[in-house]
Design a protein around this motif. Structure first.
Motif, PDB file in Angstrom:
ATOM      1  N   ARG A  79       0.868  -1.188   0.000  1.00  0.00           N
ATOM      2  CA  ARG A  79       0.000   0.000   0.000  1.00  0.00           C
ATOM      3  C   ARG A  79       0.904   1.236   0.000  1.00  0.00           C
ATOM      4  NH1 ARG A  79      -5.697  -0.521   2.553  1.00  0.00           N
ATOM      5  NH2 ARG A  79      -6.782   0.902   1.149  1.00  0.00           N
ATOM      6  N   THR A  80       1.487   1.483  -1.157  1.00  0.00           N
ATOM      7  CA  THR A  80       2.383   2.620  -1.334  1.00  0.00           C
ATOM      8  C   THR A  80       2.056   3.264  -2.679  1.00  0.00           C
ATOM      9  OG1 THR A  80       4.005   0.976  -2.085  1.00  0.00           O
ATOM     10  CG2 THR A  80       4.351   1.908   0.093  1.00  0.00           C
ATOM     11  N   GLY A  81       2.633   4.415  -2.915  1.00  0.00           N
ATOM     12  CA  GLY A  81       2.396   5.090  -4.187  1.00  0.00           C
ATOM     13  C   GLY A  81       2.995   6.476  -4.179  1.00  0.00           C
ATOM     14  N   TYR A  82       2.875   7.144  -5.321  1.00  0.00           N
ATOM     15  CA  TYR A  82       3.578   8.411  -5.536  1.00  0.00           C
ATOM     16  C   TYR A  82       2.629   9.419  -6.163  1.00  0.00           C
ATOM     17  CZ  TYR A  82       7.907  10.989  -6.897  1.00  0.00           C
ATOM     18  OH  TYR A  82       8.926  11.901  -7.034  1.00  0.00           O
ATOM     19  N   THR A  83       1.356   9.331  -5.752  1.00  0.00           N
ATOM     20  CA  THR A  83       0.335  10.157  -6.397  1.00  0.00           C
ATOM     21  C   THR A  83      -0.446  11.037  -5.418  1.00  0.00           C
ATOM     22  OG1 THR A  83      -1.359   8.434  -6.167  1.00  0.00           O
ATOM     23  CG2 THR A  83      -0.026   8.404  -8.186  1.00  0.00           C
ATOM     24  N   GLY A  84      -0.323  10.774  -4.115  1.00  0.00           N
ATOM     25  CA  GLY A  84      -1.130  11.480  -3.141  1.00  0.00           C
ATOM     26  C   GLY A  84      -2.488  10.837  -2.922  1.00  0.00           C
ATOM     27  N   GLU A  85      -2.745   9.739  -3.646  1.00  0.00           N
ATOM     28  CA  GLU A  85      -4.009   9.006  -3.467  1.00  0.00           C
ATOM     29  C   GLU A  85      -3.744   7.687  -2.756  1.00  0.00           C
ATOM     30  OE1 GLU A  85      -6.862  10.257  -4.043  1.00  0.00           O
ATOM     31  OE2 GLU A  85      -6.185  12.006  -5.179  1.00  0.00           O
ATOM     32  N   ASP A  86      -4.835   7.057  -2.278  1.00  0.00           N
ATOM     33  CA  ASP A  86      -4.728   5.679  -1.813  1.00  0.00           C
ATOM     34  C   ASP A  86      -4.379   4.830  -3.030  1.00  0.00           C
ATOM     35  OD1 ASP A  86      -4.843   3.439  -0.204  1.00  0.00           O
ATOM     36  OD2 ASP A  86      -7.023   3.246  -0.327  1.00  0.00           O
ATOM     37  N   GLY A  87      -3.660   3.758  -2.806  1.00  0.00           N
ATOM     38  CA  GLY A  87      -3.321   2.915  -3.944  1.00  0.00           C
ATOM     39  C   GLY A  87      -2.387   1.792  -3.550  1.00  0.00           C
ATOM     40  N   PHE A  88      -2.067   0.974  -4.543  1.00  0.00           N
ATOM     41  CA  PHE A  88      -1.283  -0.235  -4.307  1.00  0.00           C
ATOM     42  C   PHE A  88      -0.224  -0.384  -5.382  1.00  0.00           C
ATOM     43  CE2 PHE A  88      -5.498  -0.648  -2.611  1.00  0.00           C
ATOM     44  CZ  PHE A  88      -5.320  -1.205  -1.362  1.00  0.00           C
ATOM     45  N   GLU A  89       0.913  -0.928  -4.966  1.00  0.00           N
ATOM     46  CA  GLU A  89       1.965  -1.288  -5.902  1.00  0.00           C
ATOM     47  C   GLU A  89       2.135  -2.793  -5.846  1.00  0.00           C
ATOM     48  OE1 GLU A  89       4.528   2.753  -6.305  1.00  0.00           O
ATOM     49  OE2 GLU A  89       5.103   1.514  -4.609  1.00  0.00           O
ATOM     50  N   LEU A  90       2.174  -3.418  -7.003  1.00  0.00           N
ATOM     51  CA  LEU A  90       2.174  -4.882  -7.105  1.00  0.00           C
ATOM     52  C   LEU A  90       3.472  -5.343  -7.746  1.00  0.00           C
ATOM     53  CD1 LEU A  90      -1.462  -5.128  -8.534  1.00  0.00           C
ATOM     54  CD2 LEU A  90      -0.777  -5.357  -6.131  1.00  0.00           C
ATOM     55  N   PHE A  91       4.308  -6.005  -6.943  1.00  0.00           N
ATOM     56  CA  PHE A  91       5.579  -6.550  -7.433  1.00  0.00           C
ATOM     57  C   PHE A  91       5.338  -7.989  -7.877  1.00  0.00           C
ATOM     58  CE2 PHE A  91       6.619  -3.241  -4.428  1.00  0.00           C
ATOM     59  CZ  PHE A  91       7.761  -2.623  -4.927  1.00  0.00           C
ATOM     60  N   VAL A  92       5.570  -8.259  -9.151  1.00  0.00           N
ATOM     61  CA  VAL A  92       5.318  -9.605  -9.693  1.00  0.00           C
ATOM     62  C   VAL A  92       6.483 -10.007 -10.594  1.00  0.00           C
ATOM     63  CG1 VAL A  92       2.806  -9.310  -9.618  1.00  0.00           C
ATOM     64  CG2 VAL A  92       4.049  -8.725 -11.722  1.00  0.00           C
ATOM     65  N   LYS A  93       6.504 -11.287 -10.972  1.00  0.00           N
ATOM     66  CA  LYS A  93       7.511 -11.730 -11.937  1.00  0.00           C
ATOM     67  C   LYS A  93       7.178 -11.124 -13.304  1.00  0.00           C
ATOM     68  CE  LYS A  93       8.904 -16.096  -9.865  1.00  0.00           C
ATOM     69  NZ  LYS A  93       8.724 -17.558  -9.865  1.00  0.00           N
ATOM     70  N   PRO A  94       8.209 -10.744 -14.069  1.00  0.00           N
ATOM     71  CA  PRO A  94       7.956 -10.111 -15.367  1.00  0.00           C
ATOM     72  C   PRO A  94       7.048 -10.939 -16.284  1.00  0.00           C
ATOM     73  CG  PRO A  94      10.263  -9.872 -14.781  1.00  0.00           C
ATOM     74  CD  PRO A  94       9.656 -10.767 -13.739  1.00  0.00           C
ATOM     75  N   GLU A  95       7.159 -12.256 -16.202  1.00  0.00           N
ATOM     76  CA  GLU A  95       6.342 -13.095 -17.107  1.00  0.00           C
ATOM     77  C   GLU A  95       4.847 -13.058 -16.763  1.00  0.00           C
ATOM     78  OE1 GLU A  95       8.620 -16.144 -14.411  1.00  0.00           O
ATOM     79  OE2 GLU A  95       8.974 -14.152 -15.293  1.00  0.00           O
TER      80      GLU A  95
END
Length: 372
Positions: free
Chosen positions: A190-206
């Motif tokens: 639950r992080t981000g760089y927009t000033g809004e609530d949001g999510f960052e999803l770390f996944v395998k490139p494939e």
């Protein structure tokens, strides 16, 4: 492949199929916009936006002394971060200059994920490896191990919730947990760089393409749109978030930049830059350095990084970032100004835009704060 050839993310073909305008950013070919920057910006503020952030630099730090190494290498108290939580911090040179600002996720007792800016990923990796000497810890370049997608905006939780059984309600700001999104294993942060609530999803490139498509489908009814780096910049500017190379650099210490709060002198042991930063803190309290402020235009002309801030015919500061603000409907800027001109509402402050002194109002940062 020549070294001048830009790197491409796992979503490159998909961006092109969506008609994205691509740009070179820190050696990566990245989407600048898909259509209108203003529409993308407003979608994130009012609904949701989907970003490819796979250019960010992921570095794994693992081993029995991982926490001790990070406490030595970075200015923050990383050993005090609980597993499942994240911390905003900085890595500084011995002289106190900022090498980069970072987010560090503690994935387990002896496992951390350090996320650096794309432009500084190699510098941070090299510094961490050098600083790891004598610590029972491994520093691993994981940039090729991850694609990073971000869903940002007020509708982001609802969109994501339809694709995962992870406990999003219980996931605090600056926390992360492993889960499955649309059948894809992910670190959900639950992080981000927009000033809004949001999510960052770390996944395998494939897994990046199938996850992007699943999120797009899930967000159809909520007004989700793909977003490029251009609106990411106006969003972070409105939210008063610093950008390395603009508000932060090796010529500034965290105290010069107004981010002295990230330096934790109370933690145990020495850390790189401690002595220089202690001096910088003392200098800052005796004679306050220039202050990072917000500027709002009274006219229509847009200030850019490097433009002089003026008052009474004298240069009293410098613009670090500037752009038209879709939310305020006016041009805005962040600038470092002399303390005498830093108070919100200070009269007579302008920006020198090609020889013309355009009037600006000094305001406190951020320009925009979401309603909780």
């Amino acid at each position: 492949m020549s070294s001048t050839e830009p790197r491409r993310t796992a979503l490159d073909a998909l961006h092109r199929s969506l008609g994205a305008t691509m740009t070179d950013f820190a050696g990566w070919d990245m989407p600048l916009r898909y259509g209108s920057e203003r529409d993308e910006h407003n979608a994130v503020r009012t609904r949701a936006g989907l970003f490819d952030l796979s250019h960010m630099g992921e570095i794994a730090v693992t081993g029995p002394a991982a926490a001790a190494l990070l406490d030595h290498a970075l200015v923050g108290n990383i050993g005090g971060v609980k597993p499942g939580r994240a911390r905003y911090t900085m890595i500084c040179r011995e002289d106190g200059g900022i090498l980069d600002d970072l987010i560090v996720y503690r994935l387990g007792d002896t496992e951390y994920l350090v996320v650096a800016n794309a432009s500084n990923a190699q510098v941070v990796l090299d510094a961490l490896r050098e600083r790891a000497a004598g610590f029972d810890a491994e520093v691993r370049d994981d940039r090729d191990a991850y694609a990073l997608l971000a869903v940002q905006g007020p509708e982001s939780q609802g969109i994501l919730a339809s694709l995962t059984d992870a406990d999003l309600d219980g996931l605090k700001y600056y926390a992360g947990l492993p889960g499955t999104v649309a059948g894809v294993p992910a670190l959900i942060a639950r992080t981000g760089y927009t000033g809004e609530d949001g999510f960052e999803l770390f996944v395998k490139p494939e897994h990046a393409v199938e996850l992007w498509q699943a999120l797009t489908k899930a967000g159809e009814g909520a007004g989700l749109v793909p977003c490029g780096l251009s609106c990411r910049d106006t969003l972070r500017l409105e939210a008063g978030m610093p950008l390395y190379g603009n508000e932060l650099s090796t010529s500034l210490t965290p105290f010069d930049a107004g981010f002295g709060r990230v330096v934790k002198f109370e933690k145990e042991g020495d850390f790189v830059g401690r002595a220089a930063l202690a001096e910088a803190a003392e200098r800052a309290s005796a004679q306050p350095p220039r202050v990072l402020v917000g500027l709002v235009a009274e006219g229509r002309r847009v200030p850019r990084a490097g433009y002089a801030v003026v008052a009474g015919g004298e240069v009293v500061g410098e613009v670090t970032s500037g752009a038209p603000s879709p939310t305020l409907g006016k041009p805005i800027a962040m600038a470092y100004v002399d303390p005498a001109f830093a108070a919100p509402g200070t009269e007579g402050v302008g920006v020198d835009i090609r020889g013309s002194h355009e009037p600006y109002e000094v305001v406190a940062l951020p320009f925009y704060k979401r309603q909780k």
